[in-house]
Design an enzyme around this catalytic site. Structure first.
Site, short mmCIF file in Angstrom:
data_model
loop_
_atom_site.label_atom_id
_atom_site.label_comp_id
_atom_site.label_asym_id
_atom_site.label_seq_id
_atom_site.Cartn_x
_atom_site.Cartn_y
_atom_site.Cartn_z
N ASP A 1 0.82 -1.22 0.00
CA ASP A 1 0.00 0.00 0.00
C ASP A 1 0.85 1.27 0.00
O ASP A 1 0.32 2.38 0.00
CB ASP A 1 -0.93 0.00 1.22
CG ASP A 1 -0.16 -0.17 2.53
OD1 ASP A 1 0.51 -1.21 2.69
OD2 ASP A 1 -0.25 0.73 3.39
N TYR B 1 -0.50 1.28 15.39
CA TYR B 1 0.86 1.66 15.75
C TYR B 1 0.86 2.81 16.76
O TYR B 1 -0.03 3.65 16.75
CB TYR B 1 1.63 2.13 14.51
CG TYR B 1 1.64 1.13 13.38
CD1 TYR B 1 2.53 0.05 13.39
CD2 TYR B 1 0.77 1.27 12.31
CE1 TYR B 1 2.54 -0.85 12.36
CE2 TYR B 1 0.77 0.35 11.27
CZ TYR B 1 1.65 -0.70 11.30
OH TYR B 1 1.65 -1.61 10.28
N LYS C 1 -1.61 -6.10 13.49
CA LYS C 1 -0.26 -5.87 12.94
C LYS C 1 0.29 -4.65 13.64
O LYS C 1 -0.32 -3.56 13.60
CB LYS C 1 -0.35 -5.65 11.44
CG LYS C 1 0.92 -5.19 10.75
CD LYS C 1 0.64 -5.05 9.25
CE LYS C 1 1.84 -4.49 8.48
NZ LYS C 1 1.84 -3.02 8.43
#
Length: 282
Positions: free
Chosen positions: A27, A147, A178
């Site tokens: 991406d 994140y 993730k």
């Protein structure tokens, strides 16, 4: 039926059927610009599939641009979030697609990006929750890319913070999370132990050191897979690199045991060696 559909799609995200995953995010062309020349995209995808990638992650337009037969043995994950490096706030992510559109593209899963600690965290969390609701309705697996990024983050490799992030993803309805890898890397085991859902390690080693050694150490910590993009698509031999990483993830070949640890090396020793390599790197 949606529950059964989600289980079937989750199964397609692991070629070996061992619930471990090697995903290749592609991406970056939205966030940073072209990753390969336009006429090389099919070649790159074929190399990733030939190497044994379990899945690729692309945006909706890219998913329309390549021949369906390319992914005959590789899952398709459609990424629903976007931002660019030219933005006034590079940590702000917005939804640019939805689950229904991903279904029309033949997606096996969708992914959503959230930056905890950013100025727009609240909206990103709301978006994640809304997508999770649609995923449950349609039987679509959801990978939350979460994140610690933004002005409120002091240590983005802090194991306690990463454990918090994994629980945010789980509590808002994701099937997998993730996220960044803790430093020292053996403390990633704490993140995994506190996560209700499988953890995928994002990216390569922060100091640019050996990617396969890094992957081995991360898998030894208990992570259920790797999600590595830039170090793979910029490699001169992506198929060979993916093949080596697939052996690490799925525990096959090149001295890798069934638990993903190289023969003759204990997980503690290997993680300690890797932690020495990346000590002090943020």
């Amino acid at each position: 039926m949606p529950k059964n559909g989600k289980q079937l799609r989750l199964r397609r995200l692991s070629l070996a059927g061992d619930d471990r995953h090697l995903l290749i995010p592609l991406d970056h062309s939205v966030s940073d610009g072209p990753i390969v020349a336009a006429d090389k995209w099919d070649d790159l995808l074929r190399a990733l599939v030939a190497g044994g990638a379990d899945g690729i992650i692309v945006h909706k337009g890219r998913a329309r641009s390549f021949a369906p037969d390319i992914l005959k043995s590789c899952a398709l994950v459609v990424h629903l979030s976007a931002s660019t490096s030219c933005s006034a706030d590079v940590h702000a992510k917005v939804l640019v697609s939805d689950v229904e559109e991903a279904l029309t593209l033949g997606a096996d899963a969708v992914s959503v990006h959230v930056n905890i600690g950013s100025d727009t965290e609240s909206q990103q969390l709301a978006d994640l929750g809304a997508v999770a609701r649609s995923c449950d309705a349609w039987g679509m697996p959801l990978i939350a890319m979460v994140y610690p990024r933004g002005p409120r983050i002091e240590d983005p490799r802090d194991p306690a913070l990463l454990a918090h992030i994994a629980n945010v993803a789980a509590d808002l309805g994701a099937d997998m999370v993730k996220t960044s890898v803790a430093l020292p890397v053996e403390r990633m085991a704490e993140v995994v132990a506190n996560s209700p859902i499988p953890v995928l390690a994002a990216g390569g080693p922060p100091d640019g050191s050996d990617l396969v050694e890094y992957g081995t150490a991360v898998m030894a910590s208990g992570c259920r897979g790797l999600a590595i993009g830039r170090r793979i698509f910029s490699s001169p031999t992506p198929a060979a690199l993916v093949s080596r990483l697939s052996a690490v993830v799925h525990g096959k070949g090149s001295g890798i045991g069934g638990d993903g640890i190289p023969g003759g090396i204990s997980d503690g020793m290997h993680m300690a060696n890797y932690s020495t390599i990346v000590a002090g790197v943020a």
